[in-house]
Design an enzyme around this catalytic site. Structure first.
Site, PDB file in Angstrom:
ATOM      1  N   ARG A 188      -1.038   9.098   9.548  1.00 46.04           N
ATOM      2  CA  ARG A 188      -1.026   6.990   9.176  1.00 46.04           C
ATOM      3  C   ARG A 188      -0.322   6.772   8.292  1.00 46.04           C
ATOM      4  NH1 ARG A 188      -4.636   2.976   9.213  1.00 46.04           N
ATOM      5  NH2 ARG A 188      -5.963   4.377   8.111  1.00 46.04           N
TER       6      ARG A 188
ATOM      7  N   HIS B 100      -8.924   9.575   2.543  1.00 45.38           N
ATOM      8  CA  HIS B 100      -8.360   8.243   2.011  1.00 45.38           C
ATOM      9  C   HIS B 100      -8.703   8.809   0.675  1.00 45.38           C
ATOM     10  CE1 HIS B 100      -8.281   4.151  -0.208  1.00 45.38           C
ATOM     11  NE2 HIS B 100      -7.869   3.525   1.018  1.00 45.38           N
TER      12      HIS B 100
ATOM     13  N   HIS C 289     -11.640   9.257   6.628  1.00 44.79           N
ATOM     14  CA  HIS C 289     -11.390   7.671   6.417  1.00 44.79           C
ATOM     15  C   HIS C 289     -10.946   7.757   7.933  1.00 44.79           C
ATOM     16  CE1 HIS C 289     -10.375   3.800   5.672  1.00 44.79           C
ATOM     17  NE2 HIS C 289      -8.837   3.951   5.917  1.00 44.79           N
TER      18      HIS C 289
ATOM     19  N   ARG D   6      -0.743   8.671   1.487  1.00 41.69           N
ATOM     20  CA  ARG D   6      -2.433   8.900   1.906  1.00 41.69           C
ATOM     21  C   ARG D   6      -2.229  10.685   1.780  1.00 41.69           C
ATOM     22  NH1 ARG D   6      -5.283   4.960   5.203  1.00 41.69           N
ATOM     23  NH2 ARG D   6      -4.597   2.931   3.906  1.00 41.69           N
TER      24      ARG D   6
ATOM     25  N   GLU E 260       1.158  -1.336   0.200  1.00 39.05           N
ATOM     26  CA  GLU E 260       0.283   0.130  -0.113  1.00 39.05           C
ATOM     27  C   GLU E 260       0.849   1.698   0.428  1.00 39.05           C
ATOM     28  OE1 GLU E 260      -3.684  -0.134   2.662  1.00 39.05           O
ATOM     29  OE2 GLU E 260      -3.228  -2.141   2.970  1.00 39.05           O
TER      30      GLU E 260
END
Ligand code: FAD
Ligand code: SIN
Length: 522
Positions: free
Chosen positions: A388, A245, A353, A292, A117
């Site tokens: 995060r 997100h 998110h 992100r 990811e």
């Protein structure tokens, strides 16, 4: 009615359930009570897709690399000692999940099939197809149901923590050192308020995505733990850092938004704008796999430039059979909307998110309130900093619930007696309140937050949000003081509090970092 236990756990996601299981094992003769609002399984955990980031095979990956990736994503604000502690513990915690019956996908060679990811330099995401959270929640609930010293109360909504304030009155509430003695809880089916007392309480109430109009979080994610902790005067931090997100499915009218996992980009998907052009190169050399906050801001900019409501995710060039095997749920969802992923692009847009901030805890998950622990998304550990790293939150919850359980196993005080705790006093005088007022106010909070406190903020926007939230706060207070207590009303109270905290923390920040970005500081 009073329910007495040794340990009270509020919330039944990965943080609450894993803590309860460990504590039940450590204290076979003590009573652990879990309460949760709504049904047992409804939680952010249930919807987790990508998986759990874990360094497992040191010949393929290293703790150092995972630590470095986490620090980079956190934009300079992670607590490095926490990052090291969590990442080094990950292997053990993953083994425990396996022992509890969670199954993770393997490849044809019988090795774990590790996904990738954004922000990860290696494939290290353990997953169960694209429904990892569902598999975890299923396994943990099964194990909890088989554990005799755990009592489970679903449809029980924690209203407020009980501290000196309720027990000794206003004067004692001025004391700075607070202790928790349990919680007042609404039985959502019987409409009765019960007093749950406990020597030790774990808050594991998850996130607050519902403060925004578009979110991947389910309806239960209303910031209740933040509201309770704030009213009890626990210390909070980093509330300005909200993770959007980048790729929630753009499907107007569907709420919560369906997530298209970042693991899809890790599998090779491209982002394209309305003209079909790949655009990430303009924003970051890591392209689709940048952290992100960077990808979400790039999409937001691209949408504004093009005047469009979404961009696209393109998986048409990928091996279809392999894609379906890893992402069957996402493929099914697209099919249900007549999107043929072999040729059609998937419309996506950013959605709220994850909440990086929360209740400050130390490495043992202890809050600033005595005997109150917090774990999971409601807590602020220092692992995530300003942003995060993907798939680090299920891991964080496991590690902190483990640490809390271990700390209690060493420090449980058998001599300790709770003071006499008063029952809830019902002050409601008006039972005719129109429920629609609550719905309107809830929608208004979401609109304010999405319009003024989204991916890109400014001083002027934050001031507008603050003023509007203050009006809602006053209206909610009037309702709360007089109307019959209900889940909707209580959730609204916590949504307003959480929104207010996000705004106030944002107003204090003077530099752009990770999940906080203001036009005034470019
Ligand atoms: P939750 O799982 O949200 O559980 C909170 C519990 O508290 C719920 O049972 C709720 O009903 C209960 N509760 C709340 N308020 C009250 C109250 N007042 N009284 C009683 N009970 C209450 N993270 C990853 O690491 N990897 C992923 O792949 C991933 N994918 C995600 C996908 C989606 C769509 C979403 C929304 C999140 C994802 N995340 C992922 C984030 C991760 O799922 C959450 O951060 C994590 O599950 C939080 O766990 P938790 O136990 O703290 O909270
Ligand atoms: C995802 O699957 O994209 C979500 C992962 C996460 O939130 O950590």
């Amino acid at each position: 009615m009073k329910v007495k236990s040794d340990f009270l756990v509020i919330g039944s996601g990965i943080a609450g359930l894993s803590f309860a299981l460990k504590t039940a094992q450590n204290f076979p003769d003590k009573k652990i009570t879990i309460i949760t609002k709504g049904s047992k399984e409804e939680s952010n955990t249930k919807y987790a897709q990508g998986g759990i980031a874990t360094v497992y095979d040191l010949t393929q990956d290293s703790y150092k690399a995972h630590i470095q990736d986490t620090l980079i994503a956190g934009d300079g604000l992670c607590d490095e000692s926490v990052v090291k502690m969590v990442i080094i513990q990950a292997t053990e915690r993953l083994d425990e999940l396996l022992n509890w019956g969670v199954s993770f996908d393997k490849n044809a060679q019988g090795e774990y099939d590790l996904g990738k990811e954004g922000g990860h330099s290696k494939n290290r995401i353990f997953h169960h197809k694209d429904i990892t959270g569902y598999e975890i929640e299923r396994s943990l609930l099964k194990k909890v149901n088989q554990t005799p010293n755990i009592d489970f109360y679903d449809f029980h909504y924690a209203i407020d923590l009980i501290t000196e304030h309720q027990v000794f009155g206003d004067l004692m509430s001025l004391e700075t050192d607070k202790t928790v003695f349990g919680a007042y809880v609404l039985d959502e089916k019987k409409h009765e308020i019960k007093t749950f007392t406990a020597k030790y309480t774990l808050l594991a109430t998850g996130g607050s995505g519902q403060v925004y109009e578009t979110t991947t979080n389910p309806f239960v994610a209303t910031g209740d733990g933040i509201g309770m902790a704030y009213r009890a005067k626990a210390r909070l931090a980093d509330m300005e850092f909200i993770q959007f997100h980048p790729t929630a499915l753009y499907n107007p009218g569907e709420s919560p938004a369906f997530l298209i996992s970042e693991a899809v980009r890790g599998f090779g998907a491209f982002l394209r704008n309305e003209q079909g052009q790949r655009f990430m190169k303009k924003y970051d050399e890591r392209m689709e796999l940048a952290p992100r906050d960077i990808v979400a801001r790039a999409i937001d900019t691209e949408m504004k430039l093009q005047g469009s409501k979404h961009v696209y995710l393109d998986v048409s060039h990928l091996d279809y059979e392999a894609f379906i095997k890893h992402f069957p749920n996402i493929t099914r969802k697209c099919e249900s909307l007549n999107i043929d992923i072999r040729k059609d692009y998937i419309p996506v847009a950013p959605a709220a998110h994850y909440m990086m901030g929360g209740i400050i805890v130390d490495k043992n998950a202890q809050t600033s309130i005595k005997n109150l622990y917090a774990s999971g998304e409601v807590s602020r550990t220092g692992l995530h900093g300003a942003n995060r790293l993907a798939s680090n939150s299920l891991l964080e919850a496991l590690v902190y619930s483990h640490n809390a359980a271990t700390h209690l196993a060493k420090n449980y005080n058998d001599e300790y007696q709770l003071p006499s705790i008063p029952e809830w006093i019902d002050t409601s005088t008006d039972r005719t309140m129109e429920k629609i007022l609550i719905t309107h106010d809830r929608n208004e909070v979401k609109t304010i937050m999405s319009n003024y406190v989204g991916i890109v903020r400014s001083n002027e926007r934050l001031l507008r949000a603050l003023r509007r939230l203050y009006v809602l706060y006053q209206d909610n207070k009037r309702l709360y003081d007089h109307a019959e207590i209900s889940t909707d009303l209580l959730e609204l109270r916590n949504l307003i509090t959480t929104a207010y905290l996000i705004v106030e923390f944002s107003r204090k920040r003077k530099q752009n970092k990770g999940g906080f970005y203001s036009k005034d500081f470019i």
